[in-house]
Scaffold this motif. Structure first.
Motif, PDB file in Angstrom:
ATOM      1  N   ARG A  23      -5.964  -9.897  -0.212  1.00 37.47           N
ATOM      2  CA  ARG A  23      -4.700  -9.103  -0.444  1.00 37.47           C
ATOM      3  C   ARG A  23      -3.954 -10.031  -1.487  1.00 37.47           C
ATOM      4  NH1 ARG A  23      -1.546 -10.070   4.686  1.00 37.47           N
ATOM      5  NH2 ARG A  23      -3.058  -8.784   5.497  1.00 37.47           N
ATOM      6  N   ARG A  27      -2.258  -8.008  -4.833  1.00 35.69           N
ATOM      7  CA  ARG A  27      -0.737  -8.223  -5.351  1.00 35.69           C
ATOM      8  C   ARG A  27      -0.807  -8.868  -6.554  1.00 35.69           C
ATOM      9  NH1 ARG A  27       3.140  -9.998  -0.378  1.00 35.69           N
ATOM     10  NH2 ARG A  27       4.351  -8.892  -2.023  1.00 35.69           N
ATOM     11  N   ARG A  36       4.860  -7.501  -8.618  1.00 32.62           N
ATOM     12  CA  ARG A  36       3.807  -7.734  -8.216  1.00 32.62           C
ATOM     13  C   ARG A  36       3.555  -6.514  -6.806  1.00 32.62           C
ATOM     14  NH1 ARG A  36       5.106 -14.134  -7.031  1.00 32.62           N
ATOM     15  NH2 ARG A  36       4.775 -14.879  -9.119  1.00 32.62           N
ATOM     16  N   ASP A  38       3.442  -4.665  -3.630  1.00 34.56           N
ATOM     17  CA  ASP A  38       3.991  -4.819  -2.356  1.00 34.56           C
ATOM     18  C   ASP A  38       3.562  -3.783  -1.355  1.00 34.56           C
ATOM     19  OD1 ASP A  38       5.858  -2.970  -3.204  1.00 34.56           O
ATOM     20  OD2 ASP A  38       7.472  -3.966  -3.037  1.00 34.56           O
ATOM     21  N   ARG A  39       2.591  -2.848  -1.854  1.00 28.42           N
ATOM     22  CA  ARG A  39       2.538  -1.844  -0.994  1.00 28.42           C
ATOM     23  C   ARG A  39       0.961  -1.495  -1.390  1.00 28.42           C
ATOM     24  NH1 ARG A  39       6.544   1.149   1.427  1.00 28.42           N
ATOM     25  NH2 ARG A  39       8.509   0.374   0.797  1.00 28.42           N
ATOM     26  N   CYS A  40       0.251  -1.118  -0.233  1.00 32.62           N
ATOM     27  CA  CYS A  40      -0.994  -0.461  -0.406  1.00 32.62           C
ATOM     28  C   CYS A  40      -0.990   0.765  -1.159  1.00 32.62           C
ATOM     29  CB  CYS A  40      -1.710  -0.435   1.174  1.00 32.62           C
ATOM     30  SG  CYS A  40      -1.421   1.348   1.744  1.00 32.62           S
ATOM     31  N   PRO A  45       3.948  -1.064   3.233  1.00 30.30           N
ATOM     32  CA  PRO A  45       4.324  -2.257   2.897  1.00 30.30           C
ATOM     33  C   PRO A  45       2.964  -3.316   3.352  1.00 30.30           C
ATOM     34  CG  PRO A  45       6.230  -1.102   3.808  1.00 30.30           C
ATOM     35  CD  PRO A  45       5.015  -0.311   4.066  1.00 30.30           C
ATOM     36  N   LEU A  46       2.902  -4.377   2.488  1.00 31.30           N
ATOM     37  CA  LEU A  46       1.680  -5.104   2.680  1.00 31.30           C
ATOM     38  C   LEU A  46       2.378  -6.230   3.640  1.00 31.30           C
ATOM     39  CD1 LEU A  46       0.235  -5.664  -0.618  1.00 31.30           C
ATOM     40  CD2 LEU A  46      -0.513  -4.122   1.154  1.00 31.30           C
ATOM     41  N   TRP A  49       1.296 -12.232   2.153  1.00 28.44           N
ATOM     42  CA  TRP A  49       0.526 -12.722   1.033  1.00 28.44           C
ATOM     43  C   TRP A  49      -1.156 -12.669   1.639  1.00 28.44           C
ATOM     44  CZ3 TRP A  49       0.664 -12.708  -4.123  1.00 28.44           C
ATOM     45  CH2 TRP A  49       2.079 -12.174  -4.521  1.00 28.44           C
TER      46      TRP A  49
END
Length: 242
Positions: A23, A27, A36, A38-40, A45-46, A49
């Motif tokens: 992950r 990012r 950076r 912040d979403r797949c 949303p991811l 970290w």
């Protein structure tokens, strides 16, 4: 028997830690001036970290570098380092640094950059952790040697950066401080071998791509992965030699 248990434990640690870098690798694998991720890829949303590169809302769809590959690679590296260092204090330092180094290699391979968010903390953590390891009687290296190795290799890479900024990024200079610190722990011979290994691996990879028609002689290559694995290989050999 004890050494085999140490190797097995290190491999298990690497297998568990490796996928957690998927992950952050995703990012951080963005252009230098871009925010950076912040979403797949599906727009969700991811969740933080550290973690595997899979999105639950997308049905477990994978993103970023392969978690299995990261697990195998990190486990193999950690096992090799454990076989070299044995149950000595510096092994804990190598195991703590390895996932971050593998993360840097993955990011550099993807976008040809080494983010400050990882290189700068590593450059501070390596000498601090080795300083703690040096306080223990079982330690087999030299903390002053580590500090000097980091300084010398950082300066050497900085000179290369000034000579050819298109061929050597400033991120490589920052990573060289960490690599030199780790290599310097075992002495100047290990510093030289680790540095030499990085350039040999990079040259072999580059010429392999040229021969396969997948790159030209002037094509830019990420140098970070070769610095990382040249350093880790030399640390393994250095641990066996002391």
């Amino acid at each position: 028997m004890a050494e085999l248990l140490v190797v097995a434990a290190a491999a298990a640690y690497g297998a568990a830690a490796g996928p957690l870098t998927a992950r952050p690798a995703f990012r951080l694998s963005v252009p230098e001036d871009a925010p950076r991720a912040d979403r797949c890829p599906g727009g969700h949303p991811l969740p933080g970290w550290l973690g595997p590169g899979r999105c639950r809302p997308c049905g477990g769809t994978a993103y970023g570098p392969s978690g299995r590959l990261l697990a195998l690679l990190t486990a193999a590296v950690c096992a090799g380092l454990a076989a070299g260092a044995g149950p000595r204090p510096e092994l804990v330092v190598w195991l703590l640094l390895t996932p971050a180094l593998v993360l840097l290699a993955a990011v550099d391979r993807s976008v040809h950059r080494l983010p400050d968010a990882v290189t700068l903390p590593l450059a501070a953590a390596a000498p601090a952790l080795l300083g703690l390891a040096a306080l223990l009687p079982e330690a087999a290296g030299s903390w002053p040697g580590a500090l000097l190795g980091g300084a010398v290799l950082g300066v050497a890479y900085f000179v290369l950066f000034l000579i050819n900024p298109r061929g050597m990024g400033f991120g490589d200079v920052k990573l060289a401080v960490t690599c030199g610190t780790a290599l310097g722990w075992y002495g100047w011979g290990v510093v030289l071998w680790g540095t030499f290994a990085a350039f040999v691996l990079a040259a072999a990879y580059g010429w392999g791509l040229v021969l396969l028609g997948r790159a030209r002689r002037t094509s830019a290559l990420p140098f970070g992965p070769f610095m990382v694995f040249g350093t880790l290989a030399a640390l393994t050999a250095g641990g066996l030699a002391v």
